[in-house]
Motif scaffolding. Sequence first.
Motif, short mmCIF file in Angstrom:
data_model
loop_
_atom_site.label_atom_id
_atom_site.label_comp_id
_atom_site.label_asym_id
_atom_site.label_seq_id
_atom_site.Cartn_x
_atom_site.Cartn_y
_atom_site.Cartn_z
N GLY A 32 0.82 -1.21 0.00
CA GLY A 32 0.00 0.00 0.00
C GLY A 32 0.85 1.25 0.00
N VAL A 33 1.89 1.26 0.83
CA VAL A 33 2.81 2.40 0.86
C VAL A 33 3.54 2.52 -0.48
N SER A 34 3.92 1.39 -1.06
CA SER A 34 4.62 1.41 -2.35
C SER A 34 3.75 1.99 -3.46
N ILE A 35 2.46 1.72 -3.42
CA ILE A 35 1.54 2.27 -4.43
C ILE A 35 1.45 3.79 -4.27
N VAL A 36 1.45 4.27 -3.04
CA VAL A 36 1.46 5.72 -2.80
C VAL A 36 2.74 6.34 -3.38
N VAL A 37 3.88 5.68 -3.14
CA VAL A 37 5.15 6.17 -3.68
C VAL A 37 5.10 6.17 -5.21
N TYR A 38 4.54 5.10 -5.79
CA TYR A 38 4.40 5.03 -7.25
C TYR A 38 3.56 6.21 -7.76
N SER A 39 2.44 6.46 -7.10
CA SER A 39 1.55 7.54 -7.53
C SER A 39 2.26 8.88 -7.48
N PHE A 40 3.03 9.12 -6.42
CA PHE A 40 3.78 10.37 -6.28
C PHE A 40 4.82 10.50 -7.37
N MET A 41 5.60 9.44 -7.59
CA MET A 41 6.67 9.49 -8.60
C MET A 41 6.07 9.62 -10.01
N ASP A 42 4.96 8.94 -10.26
CA ASP A 42 4.30 9.03 -11.56
C ASP A 42 3.82 10.46 -11.80
N TYR A 43 3.26 11.08 -10.77
CA TYR A 43 2.81 12.47 -10.87
C TYR A 43 3.99 13.40 -11.16
N GLN A 44 5.10 13.19 -10.45
CA GLN A 44 6.27 14.02 -10.64
C GLN A 44 6.83 13.90 -12.06
N ALA A 283 10.89 18.22 -4.63
CA ALA A 283 12.05 17.54 -5.20
C ALA A 283 12.66 16.56 -4.19
N ALA A 284 12.71 16.96 -2.91
CA ALA A 284 13.29 16.09 -1.89
C ALA A 284 12.49 14.80 -1.74
N GLY A 285 11.19 14.86 -2.06
CA GLY A 285 10.36 13.66 -1.96
C GLY A 285 10.76 12.58 -2.93
N ARG A 286 11.42 12.96 -4.02
CA ARG A 286 11.86 11.96 -5.00
C ARG A 286 12.94 11.06 -4.41
N GLY A 293 9.60 3.73 0.99
CA GLY A 293 8.92 2.57 0.41
C GLY A 293 9.77 1.32 0.48
N LEU A 294 11.06 1.47 0.19
CA LEU A 294 11.98 0.33 0.28
C LEU A 294 12.12 -0.15 1.72
N PHE A 295 12.15 0.78 2.65
CA PHE A 295 12.20 0.42 4.07
C PHE A 295 11.00 -0.45 4.44
N MET A 296 9.82 -0.03 3.98
CA MET A 296 8.61 -0.77 4.31
C MET A 296 8.63 -2.17 3.70
N LEU A 297 9.03 -2.25 2.43
CA LEU A 297 9.11 -3.56 1.79
C LEU A 297 10.12 -4.46 2.49
N ALA A 298 11.26 -3.89 2.87
CA ALA A 298 12.27 -4.67 3.57
C ALA A 298 11.74 -5.19 4.91
N LEU A 299 11.05 -4.33 5.65
CA LEU A 299 10.48 -4.75 6.94
C LEU A 299 9.50 -5.90 6.76
N SER A 300 8.60 -5.74 5.79
CA SER A 300 7.59 -6.78 5.60
C SER A 300 8.21 -8.08 5.09
N CYS A 301 9.22 -7.99 4.21
CA CYS A 301 9.88 -9.20 3.71
C CYS A 301 10.64 -9.92 4.82
N PHE A 302 11.33 -9.18 5.66
CA PHE A 302 12.05 -9.79 6.77
C PHE A 302 11.07 -10.43 7.75
N ASN A 303 9.93 -9.77 7.95
CA ASN A 303 8.88 -10.37 8.77
C ASN A 303 8.48 -11.72 8.21
#
Length: 788
Positions: A32-44, A283-286, A293-303
């Motif tokens: 879910g967080v990754s999709i938000v990041v995708y939406s932000f980057m796609d908009y940018q 710009a800093a958000g990029r 997003g990578l932090f979240m994916l890493a946490l969930s994968c390690f879980n």
Amino acid sequence: MLKNYFKTSMRSMMRNPLSSFINVFGLSLAIGVSIVVYSFMDYQFSMEQFHENKNEVFMVTYFVDKEGQTLQYGKSPVLLADALKTDYSQVKATCKIEDRAVIVKRENKVFHEEVRYTDPSFLTMFTFPLKWGDPGSLEGLNNIIISEEMSEKYFGDVDPIGYDLILKFDTDKKKTFTVTGVAKKFPDAHQIEFDFLINFENFNFSHPEVAFDDWYKLLDATFIQVEQASDIEILQAGMGKYRDLVNSTHDGWEIIDFQFEQLTTLFDHSQYISESITYNYFAAGRITLPILGLFMLALSCFNYINIAIVSAARRLKEIAVRKTIGANKSSTMMQFLVENVLVTFLALLEGTCLAVLLFLPWFADLSEMPLSVDFGAVKLWVFLLVITLITGLLSGWYPALYISKFQAATIFKGSFRLGKKSVLTKVFLCIQLILVCVLLSAAVIFTKNTSFQYARTWGYDKDQVLYVQFPESSAFDELYGFWSQQSAVISLSGSTHHLGHQVNYPVINRHERKYEAREIAVAPDYFETLGLNLIEGRFLKDNFQSDQNSVIVNEDFVKKLMLTDPLAESFKIDSVQFHIVGVVSDFHIYSFYDKIRPTFFTLADKEEYQFLSLKVKPGSEYEVYDQLREQWASLFPETPFLGGHQEDVWGMGYYESEAQQGNFMRAVAGIAILLASLGFYGLITLNVSGRVKEFSLRKALGAGLKSIAFQVSKQYFILVFLALLVGVPLAYILMTALLDLLYEYPMPIGWMELCFSVLILLAILGVVIGSQVRKVSKSSPAEGLKLE
């Protein structure tokens, strides 16, 4: 075979609801967080990409060397567009842009607006299709094209073609325009836009004082369209002659070179371009959002990895039976990979729902960006497929490989023990704790930063100060005469410029060197009204002739120019000599994002006053403000009021932005804590459930609560210590770098903020461990010893 695998996987998930929930929910949060990041980057990265001619359209910029620093600017000489069109056959079209404030009136609707003066080529160079009207009508000097938003504002749902709007440019200059076009709603990913478009030739009427035969006169922007994108190299090679023409006409900053910025990348580069009509505020958000997003994916994968490895203890006999009846290593791996694909797919569905229904609307409201998910876009499905594959492989490959290596004979003999001394599981858990430590520190630091920004001084007394901007200097006497007699007013002052609203940017010369500074022209009582602090010297006198060439400078002016005795110094602007008579403390003209720069005050000519500032008694601010608006309405019924509280001149938007950043980081940290807590809880739960006989035997032999608590948590002591040993310094380094990136004056990070983060993390871990210790302590030893 695959059908059998999926059926077995579903049964396995139903038999282990706790671990299944933790895995699916944890992965769904990260997706879910990754999709938000995708939406932000796609908009940018979609910004301005809807223009059909984006590859052939370029904005003219120039470089200047200011005090050893090369800076890029988005303005351009007014004569340059026609010169390029004449000199180069490769130039298909040119477009000049100048934005100015006006008052727009229709019947009883009167508002302050911004009009864009431009060439008729604007609507062919850029892709802004019209909802009504003819784009070619911009050729007419009496025609105006408006946005759909302005059409609704002034005309409602009516087709406004043929209706009139009155534009008031100045107190004695106004003109009636006929609406000949209404633009359709602009795409979400845009920054180049307009409310009102009129032919550039109208600038001669509204601002006749501006010289259009001077190469040093700069416009807000100049765009050119070439036949082919590669043609721009020919133009770039010949820009030297225009540079020399500009530099020969003035004594200010010399242009080093011109550069053409392609429309496709203009938004990306705009963070480095000063005075540009586009700017990337996020710009800093990029950088930060993809990392989060990578932090979240890493946490969930390690879980997932930890839970999968430890929960395999409950499936040892299943694995042994499979191997006994002929399952090889590959088929065993396939079984667990299919199970993981199923978990990831369910997590993808849940994560998409969380993103669309919860995360994305919240973040869009927080960032004020029109973010959305277009399920018809191929790139979205490619992204989701990649995320699923990456998540599935990262989280499932190692557990499947690890489990497939089990030997059936060893399992049946009962000599196989899983998870109790798994080094890799502990390494993964340690990495999880490090990531959580960093994110938790970020939440604490940004929360503290909000308070730090609120407490930071503006450098002057913003409280109890009101201001009003008036359209003509003759209004000053009437306003000043009335309010100087009011008991609620402590002091008041006029000024040409005003803190937070308007300043001048002259080039000053001292000892054959040029410096950039800010000029604020004020009346002598402006310093008292705004509460500016005098360090040495005196304020300006109420005598324009005697103090006409006297200035008050700020501390940064003294520092940058390295003045040892500032009251004995002077400098030139053009050929006029100015003498320093006083020094005031540094102050912020705009928000804290804007660096304090060399600034000086001059004595304003009363005929050029544009602002009135009032210092009022405590508690009377809103009453005086209401009276000021009422008086304005009676004096200038056709001019909207333009004024407010000084504390809101930039503070309201700035502090709201700071609070939003804190909210965002706390939300991210909350998700990270939830992920880590779930994983930690699942890991300890499975660990404890695998040691039921051990704990039952210890209790039967007289072990107390402290002993059991020690046995449950001892293997995590060193683990947590190592995680904090790495996580705390890493959090300090990353947060220091992030604050330095975001702020000109970042909050210093102390050990208290980091220690507070550590305490929160330890408390969370203590609660998780304590819940299992309590469960073990209340269990019956007899029942535990009966288990197989």
